[in-house]
Design an enzyme around this catalytic site. Structure first.
Site, short mmCIF file in Angstrom:
data_model
loop_
_atom_site.label_atom_id
_atom_site.label_comp_id
_atom_site.label_asym_id
_atom_site.label_seq_id
_atom_site.Cartn_x
_atom_site.Cartn_y
_atom_site.Cartn_z
N ARG A 236 12.99 3.03 14.07
CA ARG A 236 13.33 3.48 15.41
C ARG A 236 14.52 4.43 15.33
O ARG A 236 15.48 4.15 14.61
CB ARG A 236 13.70 2.28 16.32
N GLU A 265 13.42 10.23 21.63
CA GLU A 265 12.17 10.97 21.36
C GLU A 265 11.15 10.79 22.49
O GLU A 265 10.20 11.56 22.60
CB GLU A 265 11.55 10.49 20.04
N HIS A 297 6.83 10.86 14.87
CA HIS A 297 6.45 9.45 15.00
C HIS A 297 4.95 9.26 14.72
O HIS A 297 4.19 8.84 15.59
CB HIS A 297 6.81 8.92 16.40
#
Ligand code: NAD
Length: 331
Positions: A236, A265, A297
């Site tokens: 994360r 993000e 991601h």
């Protein structure tokens, strides 16, 4: 008696992506598919169904859950591992069972190793130079994994698989976790967090985002690290204090950074924002460094993982409909 598959089970899925369709088709039961997020505006679509499956953009707060209940929905299953978009306590209060999803850790673990190697071998620079016919070697000398110590922070599902993947490289592997994983006995040496920071050439993060882990990479922990340390984050963004790591890159404390995630993000990653004004300055600034590799991601995003996300979610709904225990029920 256990309901036969397909017999009287009525499920509807929201946020169905094109890449999920073939996995839905392989299921033994028919699931109604809808591309949109579930919201109060389209909630009438659930009429006649008993369970729903969504991804993470369908926010199921009290209002939405109450409306679902009124329409007769008894089970909610998210095709994501995280379930912070669902008010689980309220669902429980009104008698709606909730399940999260699961996929094997291999995809993220493989990706982590890729970012390590890309960082170690200056891949970004090599690729950029090749694109403009610059085939010089200067600045591209790397190091071999076998000469290095890799520190794994968080040795749960993904961290443990990263350790498994690393064993073939001949590097020393040290780890830190609040819980020592018995599966890793003889594969890593557990050390204190401070020792891990001091001894590692590469540090890779695999903890959840918690109060105790937020900004665990900050100016104080960076100070303890070796000069030129490589840091990889496939967990994360908020595990790293972004301003502090920018400083550490500028002072050469950090030799390379591999990020699949970044602070703030949400709303940017997984979307086409080409024509928009983005408001994440740190992201843009980090991206311009030659020794920072960033992706949007996608470490989880494999054929296998997507298949498991769909399967697990719909299987949970089947378990619920049959009144069975459900392995991934969130209680
Ligand atoms: P997991 O729960 O199996 O493992 C997490 C580990 O972190 C556990 O062993 C836990 O004891 C440890 N931990 C918790 N607090 C800690 C602390 N303060 N210090 C050290 N260790 C601590 O989770 P996982 O499946 O291995 O996933 C890890 C994280 O990876 C997830 O929480 C998620 O944030 C991230 N993730 C990212 C992607 C991606 O696509 N980039 C995909 C899946 C998961």
């Amino acid at each position: 008696m256990r309901k036969d598959l397909g017999d009287r089970m009525k499920f509807i899925a929201f946020e169905v992506r094109d890449y999920e369709i073939e996995h839905f088709k392989k299921l033994k039961i028919e699931v109604k598919k809808n591309k949109d997020n579930l919201t109060l505006d389209n909630i009438n679509l659930v009429e006649g169904y008993e369970g729903i499956s969504t991804l993470g953009h369908s926010v199921m707060n009290k209002g939405v859950l109450d409306a679902l209940k009124e329409y007769g929905i008894k089970y909610v299953s998210t095709r994501t591992i995280g379930y912070d978009h669902i008010d689980v306590q309220h669902a429980k209060n009104i008698g709606i069972r909730v399940s999260r999803s699961y996929y094997d850790p291999n995809g993220v673990a493989d990706y982590t190793i890729m970012l390590m190697l890309m960082s170690l071998r200056h891949y970004k620079q090599a690729m950029f130079r090749g694109n403009v016919n610059d085939y010089s070697l200067s600045g591209l000398q790397g190091k071999e994994m076998r000469s290095l110590t890799v520190g794994v922070i968080g040795t749960g599902n993904i961290g443990a698989q990263v350790v498994e993947n690393l064993t073939g490289f001949g590097c020393d592997i040290i780890g830190f976790d609040t819980f020592q994983n018995p599966k890793l006995e003889n594969k890593i040496t557990y050390v204190t967090l401070e020792d891990l920071f001091k001894k590692s050439d590469i540090i890779t993060l695999h903890t959840p985002l918690l109060e105790s882990t937020k900004y665990m990479i900050n100016k104080d922990s960076l100070q303890l690290m070796k000069d030129g340390v490589i840091i990889i984050n496939c967990a994360r963004g908020e595990l790293i204090n972004t301003e502090d790591i920018i400083d550490a890159i500028e002072t050469r404390k950090v030799g390379a950074l591999g990020l699949d995630v970044i602070e703030d993000e949400k709303g940017i990653y997984h979307q086409d924002r080409r024509s928009d004004i983005l408001e994440n300055r740190a992201m843009a600034y980090l991206r311009q460094f030659p020794n920072v590799v960033m992706t949007q991601h996608i470490a989880f995003f494999t054929y296998e993982a997507v298949g498991m996300m769909v399967n697990t979610s719909i299987n949970s709904l089947i378990n619920f409909a049959n009144g069975e225990e459900c392995r991934f029920e969130v209680k």
